[in-house]
Write a protein that holds these residues in place. Structure first.
Motif, PDB file in Angstrom:
ATOM      1  N   THR A   1       0.672  12.880  -6.376  1.00 17.38           N
ATOM      2  CA  THR A   1      -0.636  13.258  -5.855  1.00 17.38           C
ATOM      3  C   THR A   1      -1.436  14.032  -6.896  1.00 17.38           C
ATOM      4  O   THR A   1      -0.946  15.014  -7.448  1.00 17.38           O
ATOM      5  CB  THR A   1      -0.489  14.122  -4.586  1.00 17.38           C
TER       6      THR A   1
ATOM      7  N   GLY B   1      -0.068   4.510  -0.413  1.00 22.99           N
ATOM      8  CA  GLY B   1      -0.649   5.719   0.143  1.00 22.99           C
ATOM      9  C   GLY B   1      -1.689   6.347  -0.774  1.00 22.99           C
ATOM     10  O   GLY B   1      -2.034   5.808  -1.826  1.00 22.99           O
ATOM     11  N   VAL B   2      -2.170   7.504  -0.361  1.00 21.99           N
ATOM     12  CA  VAL B   2      -3.188   8.215  -1.129  1.00 21.99           C
ATOM     13  C   VAL B   2      -2.558   8.763  -2.405  1.00 21.99           C
ATOM     14  O   VAL B   2      -1.517   9.419  -2.362  1.00 21.99           O
ATOM     15  CB  VAL B   2      -3.817   9.357  -0.306  1.00 21.99           C
ATOM     16  N   ASN B   3      -3.192   8.477  -3.539  1.00 19.51           N
ATOM     17  CA  ASN B   3      -2.708   8.916  -4.843  1.00 19.51           C
ATOM     18  C   ASN B   3      -3.554  10.036  -5.412  1.00 19.51           C
ATOM     19  O   ASN B   3      -3.051  10.936  -6.076  1.00 19.51           O
ATOM     20  CB  ASN B   3      -2.680   7.721  -5.797  1.00 19.51           C
TER      21      ASN B   3
ATOM     22  N   LEU C   1      -8.801   1.517  -5.395  1.00 17.91           N
ATOM     23  CA  LEU C   1      -7.443   0.983  -5.420  1.00 17.91           C
ATOM     24  C   LEU C   1      -6.921   1.111  -6.843  1.00 17.91           C
ATOM     25  O   LEU C   1      -7.638   0.809  -7.792  1.00 17.91           O
ATOM     26  CB  LEU C   1      -7.432  -0.485  -5.008  1.00 17.91           C
TER      27      LEU C   1
ATOM     28  N   MET D   1       0.864  -1.180   0.000  1.00 15.98           N
ATOM     29  CA  MET D   1       0.000   0.000   0.000  1.00 15.98           C
ATOM     30  C   MET D   1       0.904   1.234   0.000  1.00 15.98           C
ATOM     31  O   MET D   1       1.627   1.470   0.955  1.00 15.98           O
ATOM     32  CB  MET D   1      -0.900  -0.002   1.226  1.00 15.98           C
TER      33      MET D   1
ATOM     34  N   ILE E   1     -13.539   3.866  -1.986  1.00 14.27           N
ATOM     35  CA  ILE E   1     -12.081   3.927  -2.009  1.00 14.27           C
ATOM     36  C   ILE E   1     -11.644   3.174  -3.255  1.00 14.27           C
ATOM     37  O   ILE E   1     -11.995   2.008  -3.432  1.00 14.27           O
ATOM     38  CB  ILE E   1     -11.467   3.284  -0.749  1.00 14.27           C
TER      39      ILE E   1
ATOM     40  N   LEU F   1      -6.230   5.093  -3.656  1.00 15.68           N
ATOM     41  CA  LEU F   1      -5.018   4.582  -3.022  1.00 15.68           C
ATOM     42  C   LEU F   1      -4.165   3.853  -4.052  1.00 15.68           C
ATOM     43  O   LEU F   1      -4.675   3.040  -4.819  1.00 15.68           O
ATOM     44  CB  LEU F   1      -5.371   3.618  -1.887  1.00 15.68           C
ATOM     45  N   HIS F   2      -2.875   4.132  -4.056  1.00 18.80           N
ATOM     46  CA  HIS F   2      -1.934   3.482  -4.966  1.00 18.80           C
ATOM     47  C   HIS F   2      -1.423   2.207  -4.300  1.00 18.80           C
ATOM     48  O   HIS F   2      -0.929   2.235  -3.181  1.00 18.80           O
ATOM     49  CB  HIS F   2      -0.781   4.447  -5.246  1.00 18.80           C
TER      50      HIS F   2
END
Length: 160
Positions: free
Chosen positions: A80, A32-34, A143, A30, A141, A99-100
């Protein structure tokens, strides 16, 4: 003085242990937020705001066969983005958090083992592999596995 030192050492040890334990439950791969996805009423106005007012770079725009924008990514930092979509009949505002992940199929399997509701992976219009997770209160969310041909990966690699 001795009591103060013991107290501070206890705080440091407690903080280190809680951080280690919290990371122990984290999914492997994981990153994090992308991105954050938003639905907008006026696509051109939103693009002008994020590029001209906020100073973000337009990473790419995906258009339909009539040349109309389906979505665009503006790049806030190397990894980001903000995903902008015309709302159409969808509610205005934040639509999802992206999420990336390194390996989407392994992530999906791990999440399903934890009892999470998650779709199967599919190819997206940005040439990435995506799957939606349903979070609390219906939060979506997304992925994303960003292979070398994905538009996101190309934008990340081209950041200057």
């Amino acid at each position: 003085m001795r009591t103060s030192i013991v107290f501070v050492l206890g705080l440091l040890l407690g903080s280190a242990m809680s951080t280690t334990l919290a990371q122990g439950n984290r999914l492997a791969g994981m990153n994090g937020v992308n991105h954050v996805g938003i639905n907008v009423e006026n696509f051109d106005e939103a693009m002008a705001f994020f590029t001209q007012k906020m100073g973000f770079r337009e990473a790419f725009t995906v258009r339909d066969d009539k040349g109309q924008p389906m979505l665009a990514y503006v790049q806030a930092s190397p990894n980001t983005f903000i995903e902008i979509q015309p709302a159409g009949n969808r509610p205005l505002g934040i639509s999802h958090v992206g999420l990336h992940v390194q390996d989407i199929r392994a992530t999906i399997a791990s999440l399903k083992q934890r009892g999470v509701t998650v779709e199967d992976a599919r190819a997206s219009s940005t040439k990435s592999m995506i799957a939606n997770v349903t979070g609390p209160s219906g939060l979506r969310i997304e992925l994303s596995e960003l292979g070398p041909e994905s538009l996101q990966r190309k934008a990340m690699d081209g950041w200057k």
